[in-house]
Design a protein around this motif. Structure first.
Motif: not given
Length: 493
Positions: A175-179, A202-207, A218-228, A249-251
């Motif tokens: 699932r993904a959310t964006a503008e 298994g994970s949550v990504l912000w970018a 497959n995906a490529v994320a750019d800009g202030a990438v954070k993954v838990s 705790e999460p990685v």
């Protein structure tokens, strides 16, 4: 409610290719125009009130047939048509208010997106058997297939994959959310921008921006990438409580850019200018220009971004030592900081291999070598959490979690401690008692140089980080089979 259904074949190319359209809405307004022969043809259609347009494209027949489908919904849908060679093709569909776009590939992968507005454009129509761009005609080009789509405003996307081969359960939903979301059929990608968040089991990504391959995931994320990365089995309240008791705790990972491989579960993180990628789990952490994390195998590889780069990998680990003479249960916690050219870690074997020139630093001093292997304590050895004490069940520590059990350094080892310097070819350090066992070669035996006692050599040297003693032995190689041992203790003034 109004319902319109239409099926058409691209007979000029293949009678086995057909497309079907279904339009439903509370109200539908049609605009017709006459062609050169005076025949009325559909030009525009505006559907309002629970509008829904479904398109099915099929190629072939029987067991060899392949089909794809797409559907669009919204408070208002406006469709523009283009009649070509007597066949009416969709050219564009615009949606407003609570819009939804759903696409199903021939392989069965379902991609669904929703947002405030939708603008979908279809592949150009074909005239006289020749594509407008001059390319050869294929059966696939004759059907109504989306070429691009732009969805804006509170966008939510989901992807449901299909089971491959003999896999057990089908893959979970992503699932993904964006503008904004932009789909490009030619590239097979969806580009998300604006406060992007992507989550799966298994994970949550912000970018800031994510480009995802629709076929592979497959995906490529750019800009202030954070993954838990969530720990296994932490998807319900009881599991989360057990994980919390065990320190699971999460990685977390911070990076400038990330490349995600969906099927393998491997993600490669890249740092930015002057800022390396950083991975941590509680007190343990790794910083490097490049960090490759394998979620399925629970392993990582950290390295520099250029071959032959210096010690650009930095790691922090914890160590628990029982000082000499301490009462039962009394332990001293310390932090180990390790710098190296490369790090390879496996959570299965709980081994961290630092290579390419390594330096280990702690409050007791520093140690240099060409390679250092750090062994972390297994989960059952740490007794973490009251639940473990009561039940004796195995407790997971989390990725790179747990105290250092021992270290093995090799290759021109140099140990520096207050008032003392030791050299050799290999040293084994045991964290439980703080003991160093230093060995060398026949031509270059281990050596300890003390500012007060002088130089001590022998086949094997044993000493603690926190006292002044050095135990010397010849490794049990005397002719009588007895172990020669000498101990020198100097009282400091």
């Amino acid at each position: 409610a109004v319902r319109m259904q239409e099926r058409q074949r691209a007979a000029a190319v293949s009678s086995k290719v057909w497309s079907e359209r279904n339009l439903k809405a509370d109200a539908v307004e049609l605009a017709l125009s006459a062609d050169h022969a005076g025949k009325m043809q559909l030009e525009n259609a505006t559907a309002t009130g629970n509008a829904h347009l479904a398109i099915t494209n099929r190629e072939g027949s029987g067991s060899t047939s392949k089909s794809t489908s797409s559907s669009m919904a919204g408070d208002r849908l406006t469709a523009r048509f283009m009649p070509v060679d007597g066949v009416v093709h969709l050219a564009e569909v615009r949606g407003e208010g609570h819009t939804v776009l759903r696409r199903t590939t021939a392989a069965g992968v379902v991609n669904t997106s929703s947002g405030d507005s939708l603008d979908a454009r279809f592949r150009p129509a074909i005239r006289g058997g020749v594509h407008a761009a001059g390319a050869g005609v294929t059966a696939k080009q004759t059907s109504d297939e989306i070429a691009s789509a732009v969805m804006q405003g509170h966008v939510v996307l989901t992807r449901q994959g299909v089971r491959k081969g003999n896999e057990g359960a089908p893959p979970g939903e992503a699932r993904a959310t964006a503008e904004e979301a932009v789909y490009d059929a030619k590239l097979g990608t969806t580009t998300l921008t604006g406060n992007v968040q992507v989550a799966d089991a298994g994970s949550v990504l912000w970018a800031d921006r994510v480009v995802a391959d629709q076929a592979t995931g497959n995906a490529v994320a750019d800009g202030a990438v954070k993954v838990s990365y969530l720990q296994p089995g932490s998807d319900d309240a009881d599991s989360k409580a057990r994980a919390s008791n065990a320190g699971e705790e999460p990685v977390h990972v911070l990076a400038a850019r990330a490349e995600l491989k969906h099927d393998s579960g491997v993600t490669t993180f890249y740092g930015g200018t002057g800022r390396p990628a950083r991975l941590w789990e509680e007190a343990s952490q790794v910083e490097a220009p490049v960090i490759q994390f394998d979620q399925k195998k629970k392993s990582l590889l950290a390295r520099g971004d250029e071959p032959g780069a210096g010690a650009l990998v930095h790691a922090v680990l914890t160590s628990s030592t029982k000082p000499e003479g301490a009462k039962d249960g009394a332990r001293r916690m310390s932090v180990l900081r390790v710098a190296s050219r490369e790090l390879s870690y496996s959570d299965v074997s709980r081994e961290a291999v630092f290579s390419g020139g390594v330096r280990v630093m702690s409050v007791d001093g520093k140690m240099d070598g060409q390679q250092v292997v750090v062994y972390l304590q297994p989960a059952s050895a740490q007794g973490a959490g009251k639940a473990h004490e009561k039940t004796g069940a195995s407790v997971q520590n989390g990725f790179m979690g747990g105290s250092v059990e021992r270290m093995v350094a090799s290759g021109h080892v140099v140990i520096g401690q207050p008032g003392r310097r030791a050299t050799g070819e290999q040293v084994v350090y045991t964290a439980s008692d703080g003991m160093f066992v230093l060995t060398g070669t026949a031509s270059a035996p281990p050596e300890v140089v003390d500012e007060e006692r002088g130089t001590v050599t022998g086949t094997v040297l044993r000493f603690h980080a926190g006292d002044d003693s050095v135990v010397v032995s010849n490794g049990g190689k005397t002719g009588a089979g007895e172990r020669v041992r000498t101990e020198t203790r100097v009282k400091k003034h």
